[in-house]
Design an enzyme around this catalytic site. Structure first.
Site, PDB file in Angstrom:
ATOM      1  N   ARG A 296      -3.710 -10.200   4.136  1.00  0.00           N
ATOM      2  CA  ARG A 296      -4.076 -10.253   2.710  1.00  0.00           C
ATOM      3  C   ARG A 296      -2.894  -9.668   1.941  1.00  0.00           C
ATOM      4  O   ARG A 296      -2.605  -8.473   2.069  1.00  0.00           O
ATOM      5  CB  ARG A 296      -5.351  -9.426   2.508  1.00  0.00           C
TER       6      ARG A 296
ATOM      7  N   LYS B 291       0.820  -1.212   0.000  1.00  0.00           N
ATOM      8  CA  LYS B 291       0.000   0.000   0.000  1.00  0.00           C
ATOM      9  C   LYS B 291       0.856   1.265   0.000  1.00  0.00           C
ATOM     10  O   LYS B 291       2.028   1.246   0.363  1.00  0.00           O
ATOM     11  CB  LYS B 291      -0.993  -0.035   1.162  1.00  0.00           C
TER      12      LYS B 291
HETATM   13  N1  PMM Z   1      -7.446  -3.709   0.330  1.00  0.00           N
HETATM   14  C1  PMM Z   1      -7.735  -3.670  -0.977  1.00  0.00           C
HETATM   15  C2  PMM Z   1      -8.739  -4.479  -1.531  1.00  0.00           C
HETATM   16  N2  PMM Z   1      -9.433  -5.339  -0.753  1.00  0.00           N
HETATM   17  N3  PMM Z   1      -9.849  -6.267   1.356  1.00  0.00           N
HETATM   18  C3  PMM Z   1      -9.600  -6.324   2.670  1.00  0.00           C
HETATM   19  N4  PMM Z   1     -10.297  -7.173   3.459  1.00  0.00           N
HETATM   20  N5  PMM Z   1      -8.632  -5.549   3.266  1.00  0.00           N
HETATM   21  C4  PMM Z   1      -7.899  -4.663   2.544  1.00  0.00           C
HETATM   22  O1  PMM Z   1      -7.047  -3.966   3.132  1.00  0.00           O
HETATM   23  C5  PMM Z   1      -8.150  -4.561   1.133  1.00  0.00           C
HETATM   24  C6  PMM Z   1      -9.155  -5.401   0.580  1.00  0.00           C
HETATM   25  C7  PMM Z   1      -6.979  -2.735  -1.851  1.00  0.00           C
HETATM   26  O2  PMM Z   1      -5.721  -3.242  -2.097  1.00  0.00           O
HETATM   27  P1  PMM Z   1      -5.296  -3.885  -3.528  1.00  0.00           P
HETATM   28  O3  PMM Z   1      -5.643  -2.841  -4.544  1.00  0.00           O
HETATM   29  O4  PMM Z   1      -3.845  -4.091  -3.361  1.00  0.00           O
HETATM   30  O5  PMM Z   1      -6.052  -5.152  -3.721  1.00  0.00           O
END
Ligand code: PMM
Length: 275
Positions: free
Chosen positions: A244, A204
């Site tokens: 994640r 991030k």
């Molecule tokens: N962050 C993203 C997308 N989905 N889901 C959960 N549960 N927690 C998160 O922090 C989260 C998520 C955005 O990140 P990405 O674009 O790297 O997928």
């Protein structure tokens, strides 16, 4: 939890079919590297991102979930839409990862209740387009805890069982870098709700800004995996349920290190009581 974003910019631009093959291969590779679950999403939630229509979201994720489920993998569907979650669960997804914690779609709780599946409730204040304007808190840790508790109460009132729920503070979602660090620093406040906690820090922007080079340029996303693994070590030590991440390997090693240290601590305590 391995991240599988099935958005046009995530995979091969050699056409829809090769995009699906690449995505499935990537999911299989993350599982082979040790991911327990692969989180499949068809809509970007990056700050400022526009929404995609529900039928396009389904078109992106459905073949991938179907293939991964057929290969015996456990998948979650990363969506805020009940209709998308429902189709994905029918195709073999094992759970729902809802970045809106049930806020974006009032029908999501009903879908989760009926499926009886795990449901990640992430802290969220609004869609990506305008979430940066919503990053105002009196105490971010207490406010996130209280707002998540409201999401839990709403879910339970809709018939979802408490053992289906997993909480996530939603790093970067209507949060500045300072908010993210405060949430990581006082994670015990969230853990006090006695539900499993998932952390999504992987690659991030706040890590990019931490790791700026001499000219002040933020570290690019694919060079943030060491920092991501460092966060995994930190939060695993505190007892979170999962992380994640884009690149499971180093994070799984981090979790093994923490588990080995915890085992040694338990053995030392046991032998001290024996003496
Ligand atoms: N962050 C993203 C997308 N989905 N889901 C959960 N549960 N927690 C998160 O922090 C989260 C998520 C955005 O990140 P990405 O674009 O790297 O997928």
């Amino acid at each position: 939890m391995g991240i599988l974003n099935v958005t046009p910019d995530s995979f091969s631009d050699g056409g829809r079919f090769s995009g699906i093959i690449d995505a499935v291969e990537h999911g299989l590779a993350m599982a082979a590297a040790g991911a327990d679950v692969v989180d499949v999403g068809g809509e970007s939630t990056r700050p400022g991102a526009d929404r995609v229509p529900a039928d396009e979201e389904i078109r992106r994720v459905l073949p991938v979930i179907t293939e991964l489920a057929a290969a015996g993998l456990s998948t979650t569907i990363d969506t805020t839409r009940a209709a998308v979650a429902s189709v994905a669960l029918d195709a073999g997804a094992a759970g729902v990862n809802d970045v809106s914690g049930g806020l974006a779609d009032p029908d999501m709780a009903g879908v989760a209740a009926e499926a009886g599946c795990p449901w990640v409730l992430m802290h969220w204040r609004g869609h990506s387009r305008n979430m940066a304007t919503l990053a105002s808190y009196s105490d971010v840790v207490v406010d996130v805890r209280d707002e998540l508790r409201e999401r839990v109460d709403t879910a339970l009132a809709a018939g979802v069982r408490v053992d289906q729920l997993i909480l996530d503070p939603g790093l970067g979602f209507a949060k500045t870098a300072e908010h993210n660090w405060a949430l990581l620093d006082r994670l015990e406040v969230l853990l006090d709700l006695s539900l499993p906690v998932l952390i999504g820090a992987s690659r991030k922007a706040f890590l990019g800004r931490l790791l700026v080079d001499e000219s002040g340029r933020a570290r690019p996303p694919d060079e943030r995996d060491d920092a991501t693994a460092a966060i995994t070590t930190m939060v695993a030590e505190l007892g979170v349920w999962g992380v994640r991440v884009h690149d499971p390997g180093a994070n799984i090693d981090a979790v093994k290190v923490v588990a080995a240290a915890a085992e040694a601590r338990t053995r030392a305590q046991e032998s001290a009581t024996d003496d």
